[in-house]
Design an enzyme around this catalytic site. Structure first.
Site: not given
Length: 166
Positions: A17, A41, A91, A129
């Site tokens: 990040h 989440k 990513r 994360s």
């Protein structure tokens, strides 16, 4: 004025990040980091804790960077903030497929705001994360993925939850 929004849950904020924030801040006059909650989440940290964590982590970075919490459609938030760009980090191919679909939907909602994708630094591409939290929950070392302050916060939270694995 070029205003960009970099949205995310940042639960916790990772070195990946931070890479996107540093690079994104160079592309705009002001970068607004939008800290939100994704209902799909399960956050380890509250909204306020994540906002404070992000503020602390970006405090020393160059550029005009603002951290704001939001709980609405991204495009509504971006419009309220006067943004003309959404900054997203990629990513892998799986990220691209999801982000491409989201960019298309967002363009349908507001075609005045462009989405810009930044590829994560090669050494940071595997960091997520979700995986950082999982490693910490099982007692693994997360120092390669987050700053020392964030690592301490994550480890403290894991200890408070009494969830550290064997």
């Amino acid at each position: 004025m070029r205003i960009g929004v970099y949205p995310g849950t940042f639960d916790p904020i990772t070195l990946g990040h931070m890479d996107i924030i540093r690079r994104g801040a160079k592309l705009v006059d002001q970068l607004i980091i939008g800290v939100t909650t994704n209902p799909s989440k399960s956050p380890m940290f509250s909204d306020d804790e994540r906002i404070d964590m992000v503020k602390r982590e970006v405090a020393g970075l160059a550029g005009d960077i603002k951290v704001v919490g939001f709980n609405s459609l991204l495009m509504d938030f971006a419009e309220r903030e006067g943004a003309n760009m959404i900054v997203r980090g990629l990513r892998a191919v799986a990220d691209f497929e999801y982000e491409y679909q989201m960019a298309g939907m967002n363009q349908q909602l507001n075609d005045r705001i462009e989405t810009v994708f930044l590829m994560a630094d090669v050494c940071l591409q595997p960091i997520a994360s979700r995986l950082v939290k999982e490693i910490a929950l099982y007692g693994g070392d997360i120092h390669k993925f987050v700053t020392d302050d964030v690592r301490a916060e994550v480890n403290d939270r894991v200890n408070k939850l009494g969830m550290k694995g064997d």
